[in-house]
Scaffold this motif. Structure first.
Motif, mmCIF file in Angstrom:
data_model
loop_
_atom_site.group_PDB
_atom_site.id
_atom_site.type_symbol
_atom_site.label_atom_id
_atom_site.label_comp_id
_atom_site.label_asym_id
_atom_site.label_seq_id
_atom_site.Cartn_x
_atom_site.Cartn_y
_atom_site.Cartn_z
ATOM 1 N N ARG A 299 0.812 -1.218 0.000
ATOM 2 C CA ARG A 299 0.000 0.000 0.000
ATOM 3 C C ARG A 299 0.849 1.273 0.000
ATOM 4 N NH1 ARG A 299 -5.532 -1.535 3.404
ATOM 5 N NH2 ARG A 299 -5.802 -3.555 2.370
ATOM 6 N N MET A 300 2.083 1.175 -0.454
ATOM 7 C CA MET A 300 2.992 2.318 -0.493
ATOM 8 C C MET A 300 3.484 2.544 -1.914
ATOM 9 S SD MET A 300 6.636 2.830 1.525
ATOM 10 C CE MET A 300 7.552 1.727 0.414
ATOM 11 N N TYR A 301 3.570 3.820 -2.307
ATOM 12 C CA TYR A 301 4.131 4.175 -3.607
ATOM 13 C C TYR A 301 5.656 4.115 -3.563
ATOM 14 C CZ TYR A 301 -0.417 5.842 -5.269
ATOM 15 O OH TYR A 301 -1.725 5.924 -5.675
ATOM 16 N N LEU A 302 6.277 4.097 -4.738
ATOM 17 C CA LEU A 302 7.732 4.041 -4.791
ATOM 18 C C LEU A 302 8.373 5.296 -4.222
ATOM 19 C CD1 LEU A 302 9.068 4.552 -8.445
ATOM 20 C CD2 LEU A 302 6.937 5.490 -7.595
ATOM 21 N N SER A 308 -3.790 6.366 -0.801
ATOM 22 C CA SER A 308 -3.977 6.589 -2.239
ATOM 23 C C SER A 308 -5.267 7.313 -2.587
ATOM 24 C CB SER A 308 -3.930 5.245 -2.982
ATOM 25 O OG SER A 308 -4.953 4.376 -2.531
ATOM 26 N N GLN A 309 -6.240 7.335 -1.686
ATOM 27 C CA GLN A 309 -7.553 7.887 -2.027
ATOM 28 C C GLN A 309 -7.777 9.254 -1.395
ATOM 29 O OE1 GLN A 309 -11.274 5.432 -2.206
ATOM 30 N NE2 GLN A 309 -11.887 6.664 -0.440
ATOM 31 N N GLY A 310 -8.277 10.201 -2.200
ATOM 32 C CA GLY A 310 -8.558 11.532 -1.691
ATOM 33 C C GLY A 310 -9.734 11.564 -0.738
ATOM 34 N N GLU A 311 -10.809 10.874 -1.060
ATOM 35 C CA GLU A 311 -11.978 10.831 -0.184
ATOM 36 C C GLU A 311 -11.599 10.105 1.103
ATOM 37 O OE1 GLU A 311 -15.712 11.714 1.101
ATOM 38 O OE2 GLU A 311 -14.893 12.302 -0.844
ATOM 39 N N GLY A 312 -11.572 10.834 2.194
ATOM 40 C CA GLY A 312 -11.145 10.258 3.462
ATOM 41 C C GLY A 312 -9.642 10.252 3.655
ATOM 42 N N GLU A 313 -8.885 10.764 2.677
ATOM 43 C CA GLU A 313 -7.417 10.840 2.766
ATOM 44 C C GLU A 313 -6.844 9.519 3.281
ATOM 45 O OE1 GLU A 313 -6.881 15.582 3.686
ATOM 46 O OE2 GLU A 313 -7.129 14.255 5.401
ATOM 47 N N ARG A 314 -7.210 8.434 2.603
ATOM 48 C CA ARG A 314 -7.078 7.146 3.259
ATOM 49 C C ARG A 314 -6.475 6.048 2.399
ATOM 50 N NH1 ARG A 314 -12.235 4.771 5.264
ATOM 51 N NH2 ARG A 314 -11.124 2.820 4.964
ATOM 52 N N PHE A 315 -6.196 4.931 3.094
ATOM 53 C CA PHE A 315 -5.841 3.684 2.434
ATOM 54 C C PHE A 315 -7.090 3.070 1.815
ATOM 55 C CE2 PHE A 315 -2.569 4.013 5.766
ATOM 56 C CZ PHE A 315 -1.417 3.762 5.033
ATOM 57 N N THR A 316 -6.882 2.267 0.772
ATOM 58 C CA THR A 316 -8.004 1.535 0.178
ATOM 59 C C THR A 316 -7.742 0.031 0.305
ATOM 60 O OG1 THR A 316 -6.988 1.768 -2.026
ATOM 61 C CG2 THR A 316 -8.640 3.407 -1.375
ATOM 62 N N ILE A 317 -7.309 -0.609 -0.789
ATOM 63 C CA ILE A 317 -7.028 -2.042 -0.762
ATOM 64 C C ILE A 317 -5.615 -2.270 -1.294
ATOM 65 C CG2 ILE A 317 -9.448 -2.718 -0.995
ATOM 66 C CD1 ILE A 317 -8.931 -3.184 -3.978
ATOM 67 N N ASP A 318 -5.133 -3.488 -1.135
ATOM 68 C CA ASP A 318 -3.782 -3.814 -1.578
ATOM 69 C C ASP A 318 -3.596 -3.502 -3.061
ATOM 70 O OD1 ASP A 318 -3.385 -4.736 0.961
ATOM 71 O OD2 ASP A 318 -3.403 -6.871 0.440
ATOM 72 N N TYR A 319 -2.484 -2.865 -3.365
ATOM 73 C CA TYR A 319 -2.033 -2.571 -4.725
ATOM 74 C C TYR A 319 -2.924 -1.581 -5.476
ATOM 75 C CZ TYR A 319 0.577 -6.778 -3.554
ATOM 76 O OH TYR A 319 1.358 -7.702 -2.912
ATOM 77 N N LEU A 321 -2.901 1.635 -6.324
ATOM 78 C CA LEU A 321 -1.916 2.715 -6.290
ATOM 79 C C LEU A 321 -1.892 3.468 -7.625
ATOM 80 C CD1 LEU A 321 0.914 0.618 -4.586
ATOM 81 C CD2 LEU A 321 -0.483 2.371 -3.474
ATOM 82 N N PRO A 322 -2.985 4.152 -7.969
ATOM 83 C CA PRO A 322 -3.009 4.900 -9.228
ATOM 84 C C PRO A 322 -2.053 6.089 -9.184
ATOM 85 C CG PRO A 322 -4.924 5.437 -7.900
ATOM 86 C CD PRO A 322 -4.233 4.313 -7.195
ATOM 87 N N ASN A 323 -1.501 6.447 -10.332
ATOM 88 C CA ASN A 323 -0.528 7.538 -10.389
ATOM 89 C C ASN A 323 -1.173 8.919 -10.420
ATOM 90 O OD1 ASN A 323 1.702 5.845 -10.393
ATOM 91 N ND2 ASN A 323 1.768 5.691 -12.623
ATOM 92 N N ASP A 324 -2.269 9.064 -11.169
ATOM 93 C CA ASP A 324 -2.811 10.406 -11.381
ATOM 94 C C ASP A 324 -3.777 10.846 -10.293
ATOM 95 O OD1 ASP A 324 -4.660 8.528 -12.174
ATOM 96 O OD2 ASP A 324 -5.380 9.671 -13.908
ATOM 97 N N LEU A 383 0.506 14.311 -13.339
ATOM 98 C CA LEU A 383 -0.449 15.408 -13.296
ATOM 99 C C LEU A 383 -0.597 16.046 -14.671
ATOM 100 C CD1 LEU A 383 -2.212 17.494 -11.783
ATOM 101 C CD2 LEU A 383 -0.122 18.792 -11.356
ATOM 102 N N LYS A 384 -1.827 16.175 -15.119
ATOM 103 C CA LYS A 384 -2.161 16.947 -16.308
ATOM 104 C C LYS A 384 -2.997 18.128 -15.839
ATOM 105 C CE LYS A 384 -2.177 12.958 -19.436
ATOM 106 N NZ LYS A 384 -2.993 12.151 -20.378
ATOM 107 N N PRO A 385 -2.413 19.332 -15.775
ATOM 108 C CA PRO A 385 -3.116 20.477 -15.179
ATOM 109 C C PRO A 385 -4.502 20.729 -15.761
ATOM 110 C CG PRO A 385 -0.818 21.011 -15.537
ATOM 111 C CD PRO A 385 -1.047 19.679 -16.186
ATOM 112 N N ASP A 386 -4.645 20.643 -17.073
ATOM 113 C CA ASP A 386 -5.954 20.910 -17.676
ATOM 114 C C ASP A 386 -6.986 19.872 -17.266
ATOM 115 O OD1 ASP A 386 -4.965 23.133 -18.912
ATOM 116 O OD2 ASP A 386 -4.532 22.129 -20.806
ATOM 117 N N VAL A 387 -6.535 18.632 -17.094
ATOM 118 C CA VAL A 387 -7.441 17.573 -16.652
ATOM 119 C C VAL A 387 -7.807 17.779 -15.183
ATOM 120 C CG1 VAL A 387 -7.667 15.093 -16.257
ATOM 121 C CG2 VAL A 387 -6.559 15.929 -18.341
ATOM 122 N N ALA A 388 -6.805 18.123 -14.365
ATOM 123 C CA ALA A 388 -7.030 18.264 -12.926
ATOM 124 C C ALA A 388 -8.081 19.319 -12.614
ATOM 125 C CB ALA A 388 -5.715 18.608 -12.227
#
Length: 531
Positions: A299-302, A308-319, A321-324, A383-388
Motif C-alpha cells: 500500500r505504499m508508492y515508490l 492513495s484515495q482523496g476521499e477520506g485521505e485514506r488507504f483503500t485495498i492492496d495494490y 496505487l493509481p498515479n494520477d 499530473l495533467k493540469p488541464d485535466v485536474a
C-alpha cells in the motif's frame, strides 16, 4: 545486536552539515520559519488567511473577534513552535527567540484555569468540550503542542510551555480513563500518543507513559466515541468515515491491514511503537510488524507516499496505487518516516531505514518548493493540469504549489521535519550506535566509557560515497547501514578494505579513536546503466 532497546541521540547532539540537505535546512532556518510566522499572524500578502495566532489572542482576551479556521487550527502554531525551536540549533536568531517568547506568552494567557487549551472550543463551542472526540481534534492539538513544548525545552532549556502542557495533560487524565465517571475513549485523530511518549522520555514522569499506553491499548474498544452523535451522522453520510477511518474498527493486535485515514494511521503506529519499546511488549511489536509489511509491501508508492484515495485521505485495498489520482498527503509521508524511526528503535533492521530514507528524500520533499514558500498538500505521481481542473477525483490536486492552505497541516509539518532532520540519522542502544542515513553531520554521544563523537561526510545521493570518522574511547560498536539499493557495498578502515559481519542490513564495526571508515554503495549513477 539487541532488539527493542535502541533510542535516538538527543536532537542538540547532532548538527547536519550535508551537501544535499544544507541549502534546504538553511533556507528553512533563515527564510521559511520567519515566513510561516508571518503567515500565522496574517501578515503575508497572497497567502491563505490563517488566523491561528489571532485565535489564541482572542481566547487570551487580548483581542476581540470570533474563531476562524478548522477545528485543528491550533496545531499549525504548535508545529511552527517545534520547527522554530529546532532552527535555533543552526542559527540562534534573536528574532525567532522573540517570536517564540511571544507565541508562548499568548498561549499561557489563552489556557483556561482548569488547564483546558483549545481555541476552537473555547471560542466557538464552549458547551461541546470533550463531546466530539471522533472529529473534534482536541487531543490531536494537545499532542502537537506537547511535542512543541518538549522540543522548546530540549533546545532552550526553558520549560514554560511544558508547564502549560503538563497542566493540560493533568486535565485530560482527569477526563479520560476506565475508572467510573470518566470518558472511556481514545482520540479521534491520533497524535497525542507519540507526544506523550516524548514527554515521558524528556521528564521521566510515568503519568505520560500511562496515558499513552491507555490510549493505544484502548483503541478499537466500544462504545468509546463510536456512539457520538457527530460520528454516527458523518459515518451514515459517508462510508469512508466509519470506524476504520479512525483505526477504531479493531484492537491493534487484531488489525492485519492498514485502514482509514493515512496520517491518523501513521501517527497511531508511531505512538504504539513507542509504547511497545517502553513496555518491551513483543506482541505489540508483532502487530506493528504485520501492519508494516502490509503498508510497505502492498500500500505504499515508490516515493514513500501512503494513502492513495482523496476521499477520506485514506488507504483503500492492496495494490490500489493509481498515479494520477493518488493522494499521498505530505503529512502521511512524514508520519511514515516517524514510524520507521520508532521501528528502528524496536529492532534495528535496515528495511525500516530504507523506507525512512525513501520517504524523506521523495514524498516529504515534494511537498515544499525550493524557496520554501510554496507547498503541495497532495503529491500525485502524474499530473495533467488541464485535466485536474475539471475532474472531480482531482479536486484536491494543485497544478502548482501554493503559498498556504486553509487546511495548513502540511507546511509547518515539513519545516519541523527539515529543522529536526538530525533526529533521524542515528539511534543508540547502550554502547552501540546505528547510523541509518548517510547524511553529513557531526554528532556527540555518551558511552559507558565516556564521551565520543562521529562525523560523516557524504556525497549521497549524487554519488555513492561517505566517510565516517570516530573519536572516543574503545569499547563501542558502530553499525553502518547497507542500503537495499547498494549493488556492491564496500567499507574500508583507514584505507584498508574490510569484510565486516553484516546483521539485518548493517555492517558491524568496532572503532578505535581516530578511525575513518569509508563506504561506497557500488550503485551506478550519473546516467550510467548496466546492459
Amino acid at each position: 545486536m539487541k532488539t527493542m532497546g535502541a533510542k535516538e541521540i538527543g536532537i542538540r547532539q547532532i548538527h547536519v552539515d550535508d551537501g544535499f540537505w544544507n541549502k534546504r535546512i538553511r533556507n528553512a532556518v533563515e527564510k521559511v520559519v520567519p515566513y510561516q510566522w508571518r503567515v500565522l499572524n496574517d501578515r503575508e500578502p497572497g497567502a491563505e488567511p490563517s488566523h491561528a495566532i489571532r485565535n489564541f489572542k482572542i481566547a487570551a482576551g487580548m483581542e476581540e473577534g470570533e474563531f476562524y479556521g478548522y477545528q485543528f487550527q491550533d496545531s499549525d502554531v504548535a508545529k511552527w513552535i517545534e520547527a522554530a525551536s529546532y532552527s535555533l540549533i543552526y542559527e540562534d536568531s534573536p528574532e525567532i527567540r522573540a517570536a517564540l517568547d511571544e507565541a508562548i506568552g499568548i498561549i499561557e494567557k489563552a489556557q483556561q484555569a482548569d488547564g483546558y487549551l483549545d481555541t476552537h472550543y473555547i471560542l466557538k463551542k464552549p458547551d461541546r468540550k470533550w463531546k466530539e472526540i471522533a472529529h473534534g481534534h482536541e487531543l490531536y492539538c494537545t499532542g502537537h503542542m506537547l511535542e512543541a513544548a518538549v522540543a522548546y525545552r530540549a533546545v532552550t532549556g526553558d520549560d514554560r510551555l511544558l508547564r502549560v502542557m503538563e497542566k493540560n495533560v493533568e486535565l485530560i487524565r482527569s477526563v479520560f480513563g476506565s475508572e467510573e465517571g470518566k470518558l472511556d475513549s481514545y482520540p479521534g485523530h491520533e497524535e497525542i500518543e507519540l507526544a506523550l511518549m516524548k514527554a515521558y522520555h524528556a521528564t521521566g514522569e510515568k503519568k505520560y507513559l500511562e496515558l499513552a499506553d491507555y490510549f493505544v491499548e484502548n483503541r478499537g474498544t466500544r462504545p468509546a466515541f463510536l456512539e457520538e452523535e457527530r460520528f454516527l451522522e458523518l459515518s451514515r453520510e459517508n462510508r469512508w468515515l466509519e470506524a476504520d477511518y479512525h483505526q477504531a474498527h479493531a484492537r491493534i493486535r487484531d488489525q492485519k491491514t492498514a485502514e482509514g485515514h493515512a496520517v491518523r494511521a501513521m501517527y497511531f503506529y508511531t505512538g504504539a511503537a513507542d509504547v511497545a519499546l517502553e513496555k518491551q511488549d513483543p506482541t505489540l511489536k508483532a502487530a506493528l510488524d504485520t501492519l508494516w509489511d502490509n503498508v510497505t509491501g502492498k500500500r505504499m508508492y515508490l516515493t514513500g507516499g501512503v494513502g492513495s484515495q482523496g476521499e477520506g485521505e485514506r488507504f483503500t485495498i492492496d495494490y490500489d496505487l493509481p498515479n494520477d489520482t493518488c493522494y499521498t498527503e505530505t503529512c502521511a509521508a512524514i508520519g511514515l518516516a516517524m514510524w520507521a524511526l520508532r521501528m528502528l528503535k524496536l529492532d534495528p533492521d535496515a528495511k525500516y531505514a530504507d523506507v525512512m530514507e525513501r520517504a524523506l528524500y521523495n514524498n516529504v520533499l515534494s511537498g515544499i518548493s525550493e524557496d520554501g514558500e510554496h507547498y503541495f498538500y497532495v503529491n500525485p505521481l502524474m499530473l495533467k493540469p488541464d485535466v485536474a481542473r475539471y475532474r472531480k477525483d482531482h479536486e484536491s490536486v494543485e497544478p502548482e504549489r501554493v503559498k498556504w492552505f486553509g487546511c495548513a497541516c502540511c507546511p509547518p509539518n515539513v519545516i519541523r521535519t527539515l529543522c529536526g532532520l538530525g533526529g533521524y540519522v542515528y539511534t543508540q542502544d547502550g554502547d552501540a550506535v546505528y547510523q541509518h542515513l548517510y547524511v553529513g553531520n557531526k554528532a556527540q554521544f555518551f558511552t559507558s566509557q565516556g564521551e565520543a563523537s562521529l562525523s560523516c561526510e557524504s556525497s549521497m545521493p549524487w554519488e555513492g560515497n561517505a566517510s565516517v570518522t570516530y573519536h572516543g574511547p574503545s569499547g563501542m560498536t558502530l553499525y553502518l547501514r547497507v542500503p537495499s539499493y547498494a549493488e556492491n557495498f564496500s567499507v574500508k578502515r583507514n584505507g584498508e578494505p574490510l569484510k565486516p559481519e553484516k546483521e539485518k542490513g548493517y555492517v558491524r564495526l568496532t572503532p578505535q579513536d581516530g578511525d575513518v571508515f569509508t563506504v561506497h554503495d557500488g550503485t551506478l549513477r550519473n546516467g550510467s546503466c548496466k546492459v
